[in-house]
Design an enzyme around this catalytic site. Structure first.
Site, PDB file in Angstrom:
ATOM      1  N   PRO A  72      40.612  -5.278  36.658  1.00 22.05           N
ATOM      2  CA  PRO A  72      40.578  -6.488  35.843  1.00 22.05           C
ATOM      3  C   PRO A  72      39.936  -6.309  34.473  1.00 22.05           C
ATOM      4  O   PRO A  72      38.921  -5.627  34.331  1.00 22.05           O
ATOM      5  CB  PRO A  72      39.763  -7.472  36.691  1.00 22.05           C
ATOM      6  CG  PRO A  72      39.043  -6.638  37.683  1.00 22.05           C
ATOM      7  CD  PRO A  72      39.917  -5.440  37.933  1.00 22.05           C
ATOM      8  N   ASN A  73      40.558  -6.953  33.507  1.00 25.72           N
ATOM      9  CA  ASN A  73      40.102  -7.051  32.114  1.00 25.72           C
ATOM     10  C   ASN A  73      40.296  -5.774  31.308  1.00 25.72           C
ATOM     11  O   ASN A  73      40.098  -5.785  30.093  1.00 25.72           O
ATOM     12  CB  ASN A  73      38.636  -7.507  32.034  1.00 25.72           C
ATOM     13  CG  ASN A  73      38.449  -8.883  32.635  1.00 25.72           C
ATOM     14  OD1 ASN A  73      39.167  -9.805  32.282  1.00 25.72           O
ATOM     15  ND2 ASN A  73      37.519  -9.021  33.570  1.00 25.72           N
ATOM     16  N   ARG A 113      37.982  -6.239  22.415  1.00 28.60           N
ATOM     17  CA  ARG A 113      36.703  -6.961  22.502  1.00 28.60           C
ATOM     18  C   ARG A 113      35.617  -5.992  22.951  1.00 28.60           C
ATOM     19  O   ARG A 113      35.908  -4.947  23.528  1.00 28.60           O
ATOM     20  CB  ARG A 113      36.775  -8.101  23.534  1.00 28.60           C
ATOM     21  CG  ARG A 113      37.981  -8.958  23.385  1.00 28.60           C
ATOM     22  CD  ARG A 113      37.697 -10.436  23.433  1.00 28.60           C
ATOM     23  NE  ARG A 113      38.916 -11.139  23.041  1.00 28.60           N
ATOM     24  CZ  ARG A 113      39.865 -11.551  23.902  1.00 28.60           C
ATOM     25  NH1 ARG A 113      39.676 -11.390  25.187  1.00 28.60           N
ATOM     26  NH2 ARG A 113      40.944 -12.137  23.465  1.00 28.60           N
ATOM     27  N   TYR A 128      32.760  -0.724  25.159  1.00 29.98           N
ATOM     28  CA  TYR A 128      33.937  -0.053  25.715  1.00 29.98           C
ATOM     29  C   TYR A 128      34.756   0.738  24.695  1.00 29.98           C
ATOM     30  O   TYR A 128      35.759   1.347  25.057  1.00 29.98           O
ATOM     31  CB  TYR A 128      34.835  -1.084  26.418  1.00 29.98           C
ATOM     32  CG  TYR A 128      34.136  -1.763  27.578  1.00 29.98           C
ATOM     33  CD1 TYR A 128      33.706  -1.023  28.683  1.00 29.98           C
ATOM     34  CD2 TYR A 128      33.879  -3.134  27.562  1.00 29.98           C
ATOM     35  CE1 TYR A 128      33.048  -1.630  29.739  1.00 29.98           C
ATOM     36  CE2 TYR A 128      33.231  -3.747  28.618  1.00 29.98           C
ATOM     37  CZ  TYR A 128      32.813  -2.994  29.698  1.00 29.98           C
ATOM     38  OH  TYR A 128      32.163  -3.594  30.743  1.00 29.98           O
ATOM     39  N   ASN A 175      39.792   3.206  37.916  1.00 29.03           N
ATOM     40  CA  ASN A 175      38.755   2.431  37.247  1.00 29.03           C
ATOM     41  C   ASN A 175      38.976   1.007  37.729  1.00 29.03           C
ATOM     42  O   ASN A 175      39.824   0.281  37.189  1.00 29.03           O
ATOM     43  CB  ASN A 175      38.860   2.522  35.726  1.00 29.03           C
ATOM     44  CG  ASN A 175      37.745   1.732  35.055  1.00 29.03           C
ATOM     45  OD1 ASN A 175      37.009   0.980  35.717  1.00 29.03           O
ATOM     46  ND2 ASN A 175      37.598   1.891  33.751  1.00 29.03           N
ATOM     47  N   ALA A 193      35.341  -4.548  37.429  1.00 27.55           N
ATOM     48  CA  ALA A 193      34.280  -5.249  38.170  1.00 27.55           C
ATOM     49  C   ALA A 193      34.523  -5.250  39.686  1.00 27.55           C
ATOM     50  O   ALA A 193      33.572  -5.450  40.459  1.00 27.55           O
ATOM     51  CB  ALA A 193      34.141  -6.669  37.649  1.00 27.55           C
ATOM     52  N   GLU A 244      36.650   8.177  41.262  1.00 28.15           N
ATOM     53  CA  GLU A 244      36.182   6.946  40.614  1.00 28.15           C
ATOM     54  C   GLU A 244      35.919   7.228  39.133  1.00 28.15           C
ATOM     55  O   GLU A 244      35.283   8.229  38.796  1.00 28.15           O
ATOM     56  CB  GLU A 244      34.893   6.473  41.292  1.00 28.15           C
ATOM     57  CG  GLU A 244      34.309   5.228  40.658  1.00 28.15           C
ATOM     58  CD  GLU A 244      32.984   4.805  41.308  1.00 28.15           C
ATOM     59  OE1 GLU A 244      32.427   5.581  42.125  1.00 28.15           O
ATOM     60  OE2 GLU A 244      32.518   3.704  40.977  1.00 28.15           O
ATOM     61  N   HIS A 277      34.846   5.435  35.213  1.00 25.09           N
ATOM     62  CA  HIS A 277      34.381   4.307  34.390  1.00 25.09           C
ATOM     63  C   HIS A 277      34.208   4.757  32.950  1.00 25.09           C
ATOM     64  O   HIS A 277      33.774   5.895  32.697  1.00 25.09           O
ATOM     65  CB  HIS A 277      33.048   3.759  34.898  1.00 25.09           C
ATOM     66  CG  HIS A 277      33.151   3.209  36.275  1.00 25.09           C
ATOM     67  ND1 HIS A 277      33.762   2.007  36.543  1.00 25.09           N
ATOM     68  CD2 HIS A 277      32.769   3.720  37.468  1.00 25.09           C
ATOM     69  CE1 HIS A 277      33.742   1.809  37.845  1.00 25.09           C
ATOM     70  NE2 HIS A 277      33.154   2.832  38.432  1.00 25.09           N
ATOM     71  N   ARG A 308      23.311   0.428  33.245  1.00 24.27           N
ATOM     72  CA  ARG A 308      23.545  -0.946  32.793  1.00 24.27           C
ATOM     73  C   ARG A 308      22.824  -1.920  33.736  1.00 24.27           C
ATOM     74  O   ARG A 308      21.785  -1.580  34.273  1.00 24.27           O
ATOM     75  CB  ARG A 308      25.066  -1.185  32.720  1.00 24.27           C
ATOM     76  CG  ARG A 308      25.744  -0.250  31.710  1.00 24.27           C
ATOM     77  CD  ARG A 308      27.223  -0.524  31.594  1.00 24.27           C
ATOM     78  NE  ARG A 308      27.482  -1.862  31.091  1.00 24.27           N
ATOM     79  CZ  ARG A 308      28.690  -2.433  31.069  1.00 24.27           C
ATOM     80  NH1 ARG A 308      29.743  -1.770  31.526  1.00 24.27           N
ATOM     81  NH2 ARG A 308      28.851  -3.660  30.596  1.00 24.27           N
TER      82      ARG A 308
HETATM   83  O1  CA2 Z   1      32.828   1.015  32.423  1.00 21.68           O
HETATM   84  C1  CA2 Z   1      33.849   0.704  33.031  1.00 21.68           C
HETATM   85  O2  CA2 Z   1      34.898   1.337  32.946  1.00 21.68           O
HETATM   86  C2  CA2 Z   1      33.854  -0.553  33.902  1.00 21.68           C
HETATM   87  O3  CA2 Z   1      34.674  -0.312  35.030  1.00 21.68           O
HETATM   88  C3  CA2 Z   1      34.426  -1.672  33.053  1.00 21.68           C
HETATM   89  C4  CA2 Z   1      34.382  -3.021  33.756  1.00 21.68           C
HETATM   90  C5  CA2 Z   1      32.997  -3.320  34.276  1.00 21.68           C
HETATM   91  O4  CA2 Z   1      32.995  -4.526  35.010  1.00 21.68           O
HETATM   92  C6  CA2 Z   1      32.476  -2.196  35.157  1.00 21.68           C
HETATM   93  O5  CA2 Z   1      31.160  -2.519  35.560  1.00 21.68           O
HETATM   94  C7  CA2 Z   1      32.462  -0.891  34.401  1.00 21.68           C
HETATM   95  C8  CA2 Z   1      34.767  -4.131  32.796  1.00 21.68           C
HETATM   96  C9  CA2 Z   1      36.088  -3.960  32.156  1.00 21.68           C
HETATM   97  C10 CA2 Z   1      36.207  -5.001  31.102  1.00 21.68           C
HETATM   98  O6  CA2 Z   1      36.903  -4.436  30.046  1.00 21.68           O
HETATM   99  C11 CA2 Z   1      36.843  -5.092  28.860  1.00 21.68           C
HETATM  100  C12 CA2 Z   1      37.345  -4.412  27.799  1.00 21.68           C
HETATM  101  C13 CA2 Z   1      37.305  -4.987  26.571  1.00 21.68           C
HETATM  102  C14 CA2 Z   1      36.781  -6.241  26.405  1.00 21.68           C
HETATM  103  C15 CA2 Z   1      36.289  -6.925  27.487  1.00 21.68           C
HETATM  104  C16 CA2 Z   1      36.329  -6.359  28.736  1.00 21.68           C
END
Ligand code: CA2
Length: 146
Positions: free
Chosen positions: A10-11, A18, A23, A74, A77, A98, A100, A107
């Site tokens: 997700p996301n 963003r 990221y 990946n 969340a 896995e 990330h 974090r």
């Molecule tokens: O660091 C990572 O790759 C995560 O999997 C990214 C997830 C986060 O919940 C994990 O704890 C770590 C979040 C992905 C959200 O991606 C976005 C990218 C751009 C803007 C907003 C969110």
């Protein structure tokens, strides 16, 4: 030919648009191109997908049986919440890595828990977009030794 499935949760479709301070500025599309280039060098087939839906990710994991030699995930969340994804990975018994973008151990406390980590053979994190081609290399190395 070795076939690797790369799943994004997700996301991650928002990548590069963003929160660049967390990221980075690379989009998921850019990452897909980086993976295609690395796949050509490694002489493997790569299929990269993204979904915001837990059930879709689970269906893709189930369907990977017989078609893919390894899964790089990946899970976003869902990493920190999804026993269902963990069970799906152990049920197919496909070597899973896995991945990330950020270092989830540096974090918030809630990101330190990873259900994916309980069934993955390795973890790559904190390298941003560069972690994806690194993960492909690591997967190929792992598949050679198993
Ligand atoms: O660091 C990572 O790759 C995560 O999997 C990214 C997830 C986060 O919940 C994990 O704890 C770590 C979040 C992905 C959200 O991606 C976005 C990218 C751009 C803007 C907003 C969110």
């Amino acid at each position: 030919m070795t076939a690797i499935l790369i799943l994004n949760g997700p996301n991650l479709n928002l990548l590069g648009t963003r929160q660049p301070e967390v990221y980075g500025t690379t989009t998921l599309n850019d990452i897909e191109k980086m993976c295609a280039q690395k796949a050509a060098l490694l002489n493997i087939r790569v299929d990269m997908r993204q979904s915001n839906h837990e059930g879709v990710l689970i269906d893709w994991i189930h369907a990977a049986r017989g078609s893919f030699d390894g899964i790089i995930i990946n899970a976003g969340a869902y990493t920190h919440t999804s026993i269902a994804l963990m069970d799906a990975i152990s049920s197919v018994a496909i070597p899973t890595l896995e991945l990330h973008l950020s270092n989830i151990h540096e974090r918030e406390d809630f990101r330190r828990i990873s259900y994916i980590g309980k069934v993955a053979f390795d973890l790559i994190m904190g390298h941003g977009a560069a972690g994806y081609p690194m993960a492909l290399e690591r997967m190929v190395e792992h598949l050679k030794t198993t």
